[in-house]
Each structure stands twice: as C-alpha cells, then as structure tokens.
Design a protein around this motif. Structure first.
Motif, PDB file in Angstrom:
ATOM      1  N   SER A  75      -2.805   7.976  -2.050  1.00 15.35           N
ATOM      2  CA  SER A  75      -1.329   7.012  -2.672  1.00 15.35           C
ATOM      3  C   SER A  75      -0.900   5.916  -2.327  1.00 15.35           C
ATOM      4  CB  SER A  75      -1.091   8.407  -2.151  1.00 15.35           C
ATOM      5  OG  SER A  75      -0.056   8.109  -0.876  1.00 15.35           O
ATOM      6  N   LEU A  76      -0.607   4.984  -2.889  1.00 13.33           N
ATOM      7  CA  LEU A  76      -0.318   4.578  -3.154  1.00 13.33           C
ATOM      8  C   LEU A  76       1.059   3.870  -3.862  1.00 13.33           C
ATOM      9  CD1 LEU A  76      -1.567   1.626  -4.927  1.00 13.33           C
ATOM     10  CD2 LEU A  76      -2.819   3.529  -4.954  1.00 13.33           C
ATOM     11  N   ASP A  77       1.777   3.104  -3.311  1.00  9.56           N
ATOM     12  CA  ASP A  77       3.116   2.871  -4.498  1.00  9.56           C
ATOM     13  C   ASP A  77       2.897   2.287  -5.299  1.00  9.56           C
ATOM     14  OD1 ASP A  77       4.480   4.024  -2.533  1.00  9.56           O
ATOM     15  OD2 ASP A  77       5.245   2.397  -1.154  1.00  9.56           O
ATOM     16  N   SER A  78       3.515   2.111  -6.647  1.00  8.52           N
ATOM     17  CA  SER A  78       3.125   1.870  -7.959  1.00  8.52           C
ATOM     18  C   SER A  78       3.305   0.132  -7.930  1.00  8.52           C
ATOM     19  CB  SER A  78       4.069   2.064  -8.714  1.00  8.52           C
ATOM     20  OG  SER A  78       3.837   0.946  -9.980  1.00  8.52           O
ATOM     21  N   PRO A  79       2.192  -0.776  -7.879  1.00 10.57           N
ATOM     22  CA  PRO A  79       2.508  -2.171  -7.874  1.00 10.57           C
ATOM     23  C   PRO A  79       3.841  -2.600  -9.328  1.00 10.57           C
ATOM     24  CG  PRO A  79       0.298  -2.249  -8.385  1.00 10.57           C
ATOM     25  CD  PRO A  79       0.701  -0.472  -8.195  1.00 10.57           C
ATOM     26  N   ASN A 117      -1.003   9.405  -7.016  1.00  8.05           N
ATOM     27  CA  ASN A 117      -2.058   9.704  -6.160  1.00  8.05           C
ATOM     28  C   ASN A 117      -3.431   9.841  -6.908  1.00  8.05           C
ATOM     29  OD1 ASN A 117      -0.433  11.361  -4.361  1.00  8.05           O
ATOM     30  ND2 ASN A 117       0.715  11.535  -6.383  1.00  8.05           N
ATOM     31  N   VAL A 118      -3.877   8.819  -5.492  1.00  8.66           N
ATOM     32  CA  VAL A 118      -5.710   8.201  -6.435  1.00  8.66           C
ATOM     33  C   VAL A 118      -6.357  10.077  -6.070  1.00  8.66           C
ATOM     34  CG1 VAL A 118      -7.263   6.929  -6.013  1.00  8.66           C
ATOM     35  CG2 VAL A 118      -5.237   6.093  -5.703  1.00  8.66           C
ATOM     36  N   ARG A 143     -19.254   3.450  -3.547  1.00  3.62           N
ATOM     37  CA  ARG A 143     -18.626   2.883  -2.744  1.00  3.62           C
ATOM     38  C   ARG A 143     -17.629   3.466  -1.948  1.00  3.62           C
ATOM     39  NH1 ARG A 143     -18.994  -2.633  -5.960  1.00  3.62           N
ATOM     40  NH2 ARG A 143     -18.257  -1.148  -6.892  1.00  3.62           N
ATOM     41  N   GLY A 144     -16.988   4.966  -3.574  1.00  3.34           N
ATOM     42  CA  GLY A 144     -15.625   5.179  -2.860  1.00  3.34           C
ATOM     43  C   GLY A 144     -15.971   7.025  -2.156  1.00  3.34           C
ATOM     44  N   VAL A 145     -16.934   6.840  -2.226  1.00 10.56           N
ATOM     45  CA  VAL A 145     -16.755   8.244  -1.452  1.00 10.56           C
ATOM     46  C   VAL A 145     -17.064   8.467  -0.110  1.00 10.56           C
ATOM     47  CG1 VAL A 145     -18.663  10.193  -0.916  1.00 10.56           C
ATOM     48  CG2 VAL A 145     -18.336   8.742  -3.136  1.00 10.56           C
ATOM     49  N   ARG A 146     -15.814   9.068   0.500  1.00  9.58           N
ATOM     50  CA  ARG A 146     -15.798   8.740   1.619  1.00  9.58           C
ATOM     51  C   ARG A 146     -14.704   7.492   2.309  1.00  9.58           C
ATOM     52  NH1 ARG A 146     -17.714  13.700   3.535  1.00  9.58           N
ATOM     53  NH2 ARG A 146     -19.948  13.065   2.875  1.00  9.58           N
ATOM     54  N   ASP A 147     -13.815   6.554   1.560  1.00  2.00           N
ATOM     55  CA  ASP A 147     -14.022   5.627   1.684  1.00  2.00           C
ATOM     56  C   ASP A 147     -12.289   4.943   0.947  1.00  2.00           C
ATOM     57  OD1 ASP A 147     -13.285   2.939   2.096  1.00  2.00           O
ATOM     58  OD2 ASP A 147     -15.061   1.946   1.693  1.00  2.00           O
ATOM     59  N   GLY A 148     -11.367   5.512   1.676  1.00  2.11           N
ATOM     60  CA  GLY A 148     -10.238   5.762   0.678  1.00  2.11           C
ATOM     61  C   GLY A 148      -9.801   4.785   0.048  1.00  2.11           C
ATOM     62  N   ILE A 201      -8.633   2.981  -3.098  1.00  2.00           N
ATOM     63  CA  ILE A 201      -7.317   2.398  -3.507  1.00  2.00           C
ATOM     64  C   ILE A 201      -7.412   0.754  -3.766  1.00  2.00           C
ATOM     65  CG2 ILE A 201      -5.343   1.624  -2.040  1.00  2.00           C
ATOM     66  CD1 ILE A 201      -4.979   3.824  -1.081  1.00  2.00           C
ATOM     67  N   ASN A 202      -8.273  -0.518  -3.142  1.00  2.00           N
ATOM     68  CA  ASN A 202      -8.107  -1.609  -3.413  1.00  2.00           C
ATOM     69  C   ASN A 202      -9.549  -1.866  -5.162  1.00  2.00           C
ATOM     70  OD1 ASN A 202      -7.887  -2.316  -1.114  1.00  2.00           O
ATOM     71  ND2 ASN A 202      -9.002  -2.080   0.466  1.00  2.00           N
ATOM     72  N   ALA A 203      -9.640  -1.084  -4.663  1.00  2.52           N
ATOM     73  CA  ALA A 203     -10.546  -1.089  -6.116  1.00  2.52           C
ATOM     74  C   ALA A 203      -9.493  -0.919  -7.632  1.00  2.52           C
ATOM     75  CB  ALA A 203     -11.952  -0.128  -6.664  1.00  2.52           C
ATOM     76  N   LEU A 204      -8.857  -0.188  -7.459  1.00  5.42           N
ATOM     77  CA  LEU A 204      -6.947   0.558  -7.990  1.00  5.42           C
ATOM     78  C   LEU A 204      -6.377  -0.663  -8.268  1.00  5.42           C
ATOM     79  CD1 LEU A 204      -6.207   2.276 -10.246  1.00  5.42           C
ATOM     80  CD2 LEU A 204      -4.734   2.873  -8.279  1.00  5.42           C
ATOM     81  N   ARG A 205      -5.725  -1.134  -7.570  1.00 10.27           N
ATOM     82  CA  ARG A 205      -5.644  -2.052  -7.116  1.00 10.27           C
ATOM     83  C   ARG A 205      -5.740  -3.536  -8.281  1.00 10.27           C
ATOM     84  NH1 ARG A 205      -3.478  -1.580  -0.950  1.00 10.27           N
ATOM     85  NH2 ARG A 205      -1.616  -0.479  -1.196  1.00 10.27           N
ATOM     86  N   GLN A 206      -6.843  -3.584  -8.123  1.00 12.67           N
ATOM     87  CA  GLN A 206      -7.959  -4.938  -8.658  1.00 12.67           C
ATOM     88  C   GLN A 206      -7.838  -4.268 -10.076  1.00 12.67           C
ATOM     89  OE1 GLN A 206     -11.239  -5.129  -7.520  1.00 12.67           O
ATOM     90  NE2 GLN A 206     -11.946  -7.408  -9.502  1.00 12.67           N
TER      91      GLN A 206
END
Length: 108
Positions: A25-29, A38-39, A85-90, A94-99
C-alpha cells in the motif's frame, strides 16, 4: 500410465487454486486526498507467467476513490499486476504505480 496422466492433469488444474495475493500500500499522492491505495494483485500459480494475474477489487476501488474512472482504474491495475518485474517485488509495483500517478493523474 493412465493414472499418472490423470494425476498430472488434476494436479495441473489444482495449481491455480494454490495461488496467493500480493499486497502493498501507499498513501495517495493526489493533493488533499488522504486515501491509502492498496496495491493488491491476485497472483497465479507460476512465478514466470502472469497469465492469471489481475488486480483485486480493493486495488481498483482505491484508484476509483482517488478520482480515476472505473475503466481507467481497471487498466492501471492490470498494467501493474501483470508486469512480470513486479512478481515478488512490491517496491517495483509501488514505484510503477507512482510513475503512472505522476504521468496520468486522476482528473477529479
């Protein structure tokens, strides 16, 4: 021989059921929106194949909550969850979603 083949087929069919959910999860930017995203992805049985991977409803609902339309949220969720690339790499998810959030912010 036939029993072995049948057992292999039954085992092969059971594998997708033995999958897991990947969740971060990450806080909404997005300005003035304290909502947490919640990713969360349904993960298929095989780590090198993303054929069954898809966003869980909570992920799509959180994206809608911050201002994306349902089709936009579903598309973003698919893109994040089906990225090998996101498998087993949270952190990658998260970085892809932020982008995506930076490049295509919600229009609310």
């Amino acid at each position: 021989m036939k029993k072995t083949i049948i057992a292999a087929l039954v085992t092969g069919l059971a594998l997708p059921m033995a999958s897991a959910a990947l969740a971060d999860s990450l806080d909404s930017p997005v300005d003035n929106n304290p909502h947490q995203i919640n990713v969360s992805c349904y993960r298929g049985a095989f780590t090198n194949v993303v054929a069954w991977d898809r966003p869980n409803p909570v992920f799509i609902e959180d994206l809608v909550e911050i201002g994306y339309s349902y089709p936009e949220a579903a598309s973003i969720g698919e893109r994040i969850c089906r990225d090998i690339r996101g498998v087993r790499d949270g952190e990658h998810r998260i970085n892809a979603l932020r982008q995506i959030l930076r490049e295509s912010p919600p229009r609310r």
